[in-house]
Design a protein around this motif. Structure first.
Motif, PDB file in Angstrom:
ATOM      1  N   UNK A 100       0.828  -1.204   0.000  1.00 54.02           N
ATOM      2  CA  UNK A 100       0.000   0.000   0.000  1.00 54.02           C
ATOM      3  C   UNK A 100       0.862   1.254   0.000  1.00 54.02           C
ATOM      4  N   UNK A 101       0.267   2.344  -0.428  1.00 49.23           N
ATOM      5  CA  UNK A 101       0.948   3.635  -0.378  1.00 49.23           C
ATOM      6  C   UNK A 101       1.202   3.998   1.079  1.00 49.23           C
ATOM      7  N   UNK A 102       2.213   4.810   1.309  1.00 48.44           N
ATOM      8  CA  UNK A 102       2.586   5.202   2.667  1.00 48.44           C
ATOM      9  C   UNK A 102       1.535   6.121   3.277  1.00 48.44           C
ATOM     10  N   UNK A 103       1.338   5.966   4.566  1.00 47.25           N
ATOM     11  CA  UNK A 103       0.500   6.860   5.382  1.00 47.25           C
ATOM     12  C   UNK A 103      -0.895   7.084   4.783  1.00 47.25           C
ATOM     13  N   UNK A 104      -1.655   6.009   4.674  1.00 50.83           N
ATOM     14  CA  UNK A 104      -3.027   6.149   4.160  1.00 50.83           C
ATOM     15  C   UNK A 104      -3.823   7.075   5.073  1.00 50.83           C
ATOM     16  N   UNK A 105      -4.601   7.988   4.499  1.00 50.67           N
ATOM     17  CA  UNK A 105      -5.436   8.848   5.328  1.00 50.67           C
ATOM     18  C   UNK A 105      -6.537   8.048   6.024  1.00 50.67           C
ATOM     19  N   UNK A 106      -7.015   8.569   7.133  1.00 58.95           N
ATOM     20  CA  UNK A 106      -8.102   7.914   7.854  1.00 58.95           C
ATOM     21  C   UNK A 106      -9.334   7.815   6.968  1.00 58.95           C
ATOM     22  N   UNK A 107     -10.085   6.737   7.166  1.00 59.53           N
ATOM     23  CA  UNK A 107     -11.317   6.555   6.416  1.00 59.53           C
ATOM     24  C   UNK A 107     -11.528   5.114   6.026  1.00 59.53           C
ATOM     25  N   UNK A 108     -12.640   4.837   5.344  1.00 62.36           N
ATOM     26  CA  UNK A 108     -12.958   3.460   4.942  1.00 62.36           C
ATOM     27  C   UNK A 108     -12.279   3.077   3.626  1.00 62.36           C
ATOM     28  N   UNK A 109     -11.871   1.820   3.539  1.00 65.30           N
ATOM     29  CA  UNK A 109     -11.204   1.284   2.347  1.00 65.30           C
ATOM     30  C   UNK A 109     -11.830  -0.050   1.972  1.00 65.30           C
ATOM     31  N   UNK A 110     -11.703  -0.393   0.707  1.00 66.27           N
ATOM     32  CA  UNK A 110     -12.158  -1.688   0.233  1.00 66.27           C
ATOM     33  C   UNK A 110     -10.976  -2.420  -0.400  1.00 66.27           C
ATOM     34  N   UNK A 111     -10.897  -3.721  -0.116  1.00 70.02           N
ATOM     35  CA  UNK A 111      -9.947  -4.619  -0.756  1.00 70.02           C
ATOM     36  C   UNK A 111     -10.779  -5.414  -1.759  1.00 70.02           C
ATOM     37  N   UNK A 112     -10.453  -5.331  -3.026  1.00 69.96           N
ATOM     38  CA  UNK A 112     -11.225  -6.034  -4.054  1.00 69.96           C
ATOM     39  C   UNK A 112     -10.311  -6.998  -4.792  1.00 69.96           C
ATOM     40  N   UNK A 113     -10.852  -8.142  -5.178  1.00 65.95           N
ATOM     41  CA  UNK A 113     -10.053  -9.118  -5.900  1.00 65.95           C
ATOM     42  C   UNK A 113     -10.882  -9.828  -6.957  1.00 65.95           C
TER      43      UNK A 113
END
Length: 132
Positions: A100-113
């Motif tokens: 992942x990119x460094x220092x992700x901002x706070x918030x919701x994320x999705x992992x998709x495959x």
């Protein structure tokens, strides 16, 4: 005796037709975590990474995880909107690490495959987590 042979044949066939499944994801579904450096996806069997896609995307305001997952999978690996970094993975693997990119901002994320199961069927899915 014939019934036992039939039962064994049926069990063998059902096992052969089973699709690859995601058995574990880190961070876990719906977890709230400090910004991770990688996502780890564990599969029920090795898959050919050449035919697999794993993407991470921040879920936008008013967007559902399903919509964000579709957007993530439609994006090219080097799109700046993705939280995941492009990789050139090859070979077979049952455990996939997505940087992942460094220092992700706070918030919701999705992992998709999306991946190609050993039986030739495509398998796709997603999981969501939150960065605190």
């Amino acid at each position: 005796m014939k019934s036992i042979l039939f039962l064994l044949a049926a069990l063998s066939l059902s096992t052969a037709l089973a699709h690859t499944e995601v058995t574990a994801i880190v961070p876990a579904a719906n977890a709230t975590v400090a910004a991770p450096k990688t996502i780890t996806v564990t599969l029920s069997e090795p898959v050919n990474l050449r035919f697999s896609t794993f993407r991470v995307l921040r879920i936008g305001a008013g967007q559902t995880p399903t919509q964000a997952a579709a957007q993530a999978l439609a994006a090219k690996a080097d799109m700046p909107t993705l939280a995941s970094l492009p990789t050139k993975a090859a070979g077979l693997a049952a455990t996939v690490r997505v940087p992942l990119k460094a220092a992700l901002p706070a918030g919701p994320y999705v992992i998709a495959w999306t991946l190609l199961s050993d039986d030739g069927h495509p398998v796709s899915g997603f999981s969501a987590f939150t960065v605190k």
